[in-house]
Design a protein around this motif. Structure first.
Motif, PDB file in Angstrom:
ATOM      1  N   HIS A  78      -3.008  19.281 -35.890  1.00 53.69           N
ATOM      2  CA  HIS A  78      -4.122  19.175 -34.949  1.00 53.69           C
ATOM      3  C   HIS A  78      -3.675  19.224 -33.497  1.00 53.69           C
ATOM      4  O   HIS A  78      -4.470  19.554 -32.622  1.00 53.69           O
ATOM      5  CB  HIS A  78      -4.898  17.864 -35.176  1.00 53.69           C
ATOM      6  CG  HIS A  78      -5.642  17.823 -36.460  1.00 53.69           C
ATOM      7  ND1 HIS A  78      -5.037  17.529 -37.666  1.00 53.69           N
ATOM      8  CD2 HIS A  78      -6.950  18.063 -36.734  1.00 53.69           C
ATOM      9  CE1 HIS A  78      -5.947  17.565 -38.630  1.00 53.69           C
ATOM     10  NE2 HIS A  78      -7.113  17.883 -38.101  1.00 53.69           N
ATOM     11  N   HIS A  90       0.549  29.368 -36.113  1.00 55.07           N
ATOM     12  CA  HIS A  90      -0.691  30.051 -36.461  1.00 55.07           C
ATOM     13  C   HIS A  90      -1.370  29.385 -37.664  1.00 55.07           C
ATOM     14  O   HIS A  90      -0.728  28.703 -38.462  1.00 55.07           O
ATOM     15  CB  HIS A  90      -0.427  31.531 -36.748  1.00 55.07           C
ATOM     16  CG  HIS A  90       0.200  31.788 -38.089  1.00 55.07           C
ATOM     17  ND1 HIS A  90       1.548  31.636 -38.330  1.00 55.07           N
ATOM     18  CD2 HIS A  90      -0.347  32.183 -39.264  1.00 55.07           C
ATOM     19  CE1 HIS A  90       1.804  31.933 -39.584  1.00 55.07           C
ATOM     20  NE2 HIS A  90       0.680  32.269 -40.190  1.00 55.07           N
ATOM     21  N   ASP A  91      -2.679  29.579 -37.772  1.00 56.13           N
ATOM     22  CA  ASP A  91      -3.477  29.060 -38.895  1.00 56.13           C
ATOM     23  C   ASP A  91      -3.317  27.547 -39.066  1.00 56.13           C
ATOM     24  O   ASP A  91      -3.012  27.057 -40.159  1.00 56.13           O
ATOM     25  CB  ASP A  91      -3.109  29.788 -40.202  1.00 56.13           C
ATOM     26  CG  ASP A  91      -3.629  31.205 -40.220  1.00 56.13           C
ATOM     27  OD1 ASP A  91      -4.596  31.497 -39.490  1.00 56.13           O
ATOM     28  OD2 ASP A  91      -3.064  32.038 -40.950  1.00 56.13           O
ATOM     29  N   ASN A  92      -3.521  26.831 -37.991  1.00 58.69           N
ATOM     30  CA  ASN A  92      -3.588  25.376 -38.047  1.00 58.69           C
ATOM     31  C   ASN A  92      -4.968  24.933 -37.530  1.00 58.69           C
ATOM     32  O   ASN A  92      -5.930  25.704 -37.577  1.00 58.69           O
ATOM     33  CB  ASN A  92      -2.452  24.760 -37.233  1.00 58.69           C
ATOM     34  CG  ASN A  92      -1.142  24.708 -38.018  1.00 58.69           C
ATOM     35  OD1 ASN A  92      -0.956  23.835 -38.870  1.00 58.69           O
ATOM     36  ND2 ASN A  92      -0.239  25.658 -37.760  1.00 58.69           N
ATOM     37  N   GLN A  93      -5.048  23.717 -37.037  1.00 60.26           N
ATOM     38  CA  GLN A  93      -6.321  23.185 -36.545  1.00 60.26           C
ATOM     39  C   GLN A  93      -6.176  22.699 -35.104  1.00 60.26           C
ATOM     40  O   GLN A  93      -6.772  21.706 -34.699  1.00 60.26           O
ATOM     41  CB  GLN A  93      -6.788  22.040 -37.454  1.00 60.26           C
ATOM     42  CG  GLN A  93      -6.984  22.473 -38.898  1.00 60.26           C
ATOM     43  CD  GLN A  93      -7.234  21.313 -39.852  1.00 60.26           C
ATOM     44  OE1 GLN A  93      -7.619  20.227 -39.421  1.00 60.26           O
ATOM     45  NE2 GLN A  93      -6.998  21.538 -41.129  1.00 60.26           N
ATOM     46  N   ILE A  94      -5.412  23.429 -34.321  1.00 57.76           N
ATOM     47  CA  ILE A  94      -5.118  23.075 -32.933  1.00 57.76           C
ATOM     48  C   ILE A  94      -6.283  23.478 -32.039  1.00 57.76           C
ATOM     49  O   ILE A  94      -6.792  24.605 -32.138  1.00 57.76           O
ATOM     50  CB  ILE A  94      -3.824  23.753 -32.472  1.00 57.76           C
ATOM     51  CG1 ILE A  94      -2.652  23.270 -33.356  1.00 57.76           C
ATOM     52  CG2 ILE A  94      -3.541  23.480 -31.007  1.00 57.76           C
ATOM     53  CD1 ILE A  94      -1.375  24.055 -33.174  1.00 57.76           C
ATOM     54  N   ASN A 145      -6.485  29.385 -34.736  1.00 54.25           N
ATOM     55  CA  ASN A 145      -6.749  27.969 -34.472  1.00 54.25           C
ATOM     56  C   ASN A 145      -8.154  27.806 -33.878  1.00 54.25           C
ATOM     57  O   ASN A 145      -9.005  28.689 -34.037  1.00 54.25           O
ATOM     58  CB  ASN A 145      -5.676  27.409 -33.541  1.00 54.25           C
ATOM     59  CG  ASN A 145      -4.369  27.117 -34.266  1.00 54.25           C
ATOM     60  OD1 ASN A 145      -4.249  26.106 -34.954  1.00 54.25           O
ATOM     61  ND2 ASN A 145      -3.386  28.018 -34.144  1.00 54.25           N
ATOM     62  N   ASN A 146      -8.393  26.710 -33.199  1.00 55.45           N
ATOM     63  CA  ASN A 146      -9.708  26.440 -32.590  1.00 55.45           C
ATOM     64  C   ASN A 146      -9.601  26.330 -31.076  1.00 55.45           C
ATOM     65  O   ASN A 146     -10.332  25.569 -30.452  1.00 55.45           O
ATOM     66  CB  ASN A 146     -10.301  25.137 -33.164  1.00 55.45           C
ATOM     67  CG  ASN A 146     -10.486  25.217 -34.667  1.00 55.45           C
ATOM     68  OD1 ASN A 146     -10.941  26.230 -35.188  1.00 55.45           O
ATOM     69  ND2 ASN A 146     -10.141  24.145 -35.368  1.00 55.45           N
ATOM     70  N   ASN A 151      -9.351  32.929 -32.255  1.00 57.06           N
ATOM     71  CA  ASN A 151      -9.650  31.617 -31.690  1.00 57.06           C
ATOM     72  C   ASN A 151     -11.065  31.640 -31.112  1.00 57.06           C
ATOM     73  O   ASN A 151     -11.898  32.431 -31.560  1.00 57.06           O
ATOM     74  CB  ASN A 151      -8.604  31.248 -30.634  1.00 57.06           C
ATOM     75  CG  ASN A 151      -7.348  30.632 -31.246  1.00 57.06           C
ATOM     76  OD1 ASN A 151      -7.337  29.461 -31.618  1.00 57.06           O
ATOM     77  ND2 ASN A 151      -6.282  31.437 -31.353  1.00 57.06           N
TER      78      ASN A 151
END
Length: 562
Positions: free
Chosen positions: A90, A107-111, A131-132, A153
């Motif tokens: 996160h 890449h491909d996390n929830q940051i 991510n976000n 994003n």
């Protein structure tokens, strides 16, 4: 499964040691303290641990695990390549001691935010795709960065690219960039050579490629496609067209502004009333312009624009009409047609239109629905009257009027207006004889009132209850309808109209005085009634105290009445 490789001191080759599957934590590797490359991808690891002894580790691959926190990575000071893609992270953190990092893959996390990376002066590749992240920020200090991936994003504006002096490749596919203005920062980069913007709304624009090439002069590849000489030539042609269009627009703006200034000076000269200028006609000095949703009319001749053929879409887009340097009495005949021609009109603005009397404001009822009304003090003396705003509220509030001169109409304003003009209108409607009502009402109201009086067998003198019922049938209260803009017949200059005006004025003054007296008497009665009632009860009790005498007095009164 995971893999780790050991690099020997005497050989550049890597020798795989062993493989495992479904690993839930980092293994204990005390026996290989000189390990430089460790691959633990595609496992079920949840924490970064058991690695503090690997002080020579250069590459760590933890791709596709279940890691949610980067804690534990700070002990690997020699790390140059860190791969943590496809996890559950996160927040970017715990990188303070990793100053030698060259590549960071998250890449491909929830940051949700770019942070805690400004000190990584040797970082060359930063991958934050999938991510976000909604904002490009905290990129200063990344002086060695050559590749930045922020695809997939929530970014809407490109910023801080100018703070990356060596950036060559920027990936922004599948974000929320909607206009070229949001890409302006790219033009300040002197090193950018590869760019991706596909998957953004801006990429659907007709001249998308040419606009990007005009912005980023040194670009060699766009959306994974090489830029050709033909692409650059077309971009140059489009740039010249845009420049010519801007110059033409600038000329027109200057021309319109000069015209407005000249028109203003002429109108001021006319107002001054000098002998040589009084005969000057402004019929040929006018301007009508449509600016977005606003139609601006300057000078008397501009009213002709209201009569021309308007397309349905163009007329429907007009929500504001501004009148300037046009006498209000000349505008009145066009008001009924304005509502039909511009169905979405919600705001009318009057500047220098000579509105000086309250009855003129009543003419705006012909427009029916108006959300806003602006009457500028310059050139409109009516604004100096104390009750002008209350009169407008009383006459137009039931047509959805919400703001006057930018000020919101509150319920207290409505109540105050009803108290002042509602009482006067009600008395006028109930006390005015039928013949005079017909003189005061406009033609459509006359026909409706005659129908109510004659067609339904109503008598000339209507009761208040009947007037309220009739008011509903007329579309608005009869008391409001009496406050109308005078017709041409009523305003014509003649001895009869002057006598009639004098009579009407005198009659209205009498009505106002009568209303005031009635109101004062009502208030006095309301205050005295409790004591009056007590006295009346006391007198009755005293008269009935001697029943024989009361009976004889009552019989005597009955005899006298016979």
């Amino acid at each position: 499964m995971y893999r780790f490789y050991l690099k020997s001191k005497s050989c550049d080759m890597f020798s795989p040691q062993y493989f495992r599957q479904s690993l839930e934590e980092c293994p204990q590797l005390d026996f290989v303290k000189e390990l430089q490359f460790l691959n633990l991808q595609h496992n079920l690891i949840t924490k970064i641990q058991n690695l503090s002894h690997l002080q020579q580790l250069v590459l760590l691959n933890l791709h596709d695990n279940h890691i949610s926190d980067m804690a534990g990575i700070e002990v690997l000071r020699s790390l140059k390549i860190l791969i943590l893609g496809k996890n559950r992270i996160h927040e970017i953190c715990c990188l303070d001691s990793l100053s030698k990092l060259n590549m960071l893959d998250l890449h491909d996390n929830q940051i949700c935010r770019i942070e805690n990376v400004s000190h990584l002066s040797e970082l060359r590749v930063l991958n934050l795709a999938g991510n976000n992240i909604s904002k490009m920020e905290n990129l200063q200090g990344l002086d060695s960065l050559t590749e930045l991936n922020l695809g997939q994003n929530c970014i809407s504006v490109v910023t801080e690219v100018d703070r990356l002096p060596l950036l060559q490749r920027l990936f922004l596919s599948c974000n929320n960039i909607t206009s070229f203005d949001q890409l302006a920062c790219l033009g300040e980069s002197c090193s950018l050579s590869e760019l991706t913007l596909d998957g953004n709304p801006v990429a659907l624009e007709t001249w998308y490629k040419q606009a990007v090439l005009r912005c980023v002069l040194h670009l060699r590849q766009l959306d994974m496609k090489r830029i050709t000489d033909e692409d650059r030539r077309m971009a140059g042609v489009q740039a010249r067209k845009e420049e010519e269009k801007k110059k033409e627009s600038h000329k027109q703006t200057i021309h319109k502004e000069c015209f407005r200034v000249c028109l203003y000076v002429i109108c001021r000269l006319v107002e001054a009333g000098s002998g040589s200028v009084q005969s000057l006609s402004l019929s040929d000095s006018h301007l009508a312009e449509l600016d977005g949703d606003t139609l601006r009319l300057f000078g008397l001749g501009a009213l002709e624009a209201l009569e021309r053929g308007w397309g349905v879409q163009t007329a429907g887009a007009v929500t504001v009409i501004t009148f300037r340097y046009i006498n209000f009495d000349a505008i009145v005949p066009t008001l009924p047609r304005i509502r039909v021609k511009f169905p979405n009109l919600s705001h009318m603005i009057f500047l220098e239109t000579n509105i000086s009397r309250l009855p003129q404001l009543a003419a705006l009822a012909q427009v029916r629905r108006l959300d806003q009304l602006t009457i500028h003090p310059d050139g409109n003396p009516v604004v100096s009257l104390t009750l002008w705003r209350s009169f407008v509220i009383y006459r137009l509030h039931h047509f959805n009027l919400q703001r006057i001169n930018g000020q919101e109409v509150t319920m207290n304003d409505v109540i105050a207006a009803e108290r002042v003009f509602g009482t006067l209108g009600h008395i006028a409607a109930t006390e005015t004889p039928r013949c005079r009502l017909l003189l005061l009402l406009e033609e459509s109201r006359k026909r409706q009132l005659q129908f109510l009086l004659e067609g339904r067998g109503r008598r000339a003198g209507l009761s208040p209850e009947e007037l309220r019922d009739n008011g509903k049938l007329l579309g608005e209260g009869l008391s409001r309808a009496l406050f109308n803009y005078p017709s041409r017949d009523c305003s014509a200059e003649s001895p009869e109209s002057s006598e009639r005006a004098t009579m009407v004025e005198q009659y209205l003054q009498e009505l106002v005085q009568s209303a005031s007296d009635t109101n004062l008497k009502g208030e006095a009665l309301h205050k005295l009634w409790p004591s009056m009632f007590a006295e009346m009860v006391r007198d009755c009790v005293l008269e009935m105290r001697d029943q024989a005498t009361f009976r004889q007095a009552s019989l005597a009164k009955l005899s006298e009445t016979k």
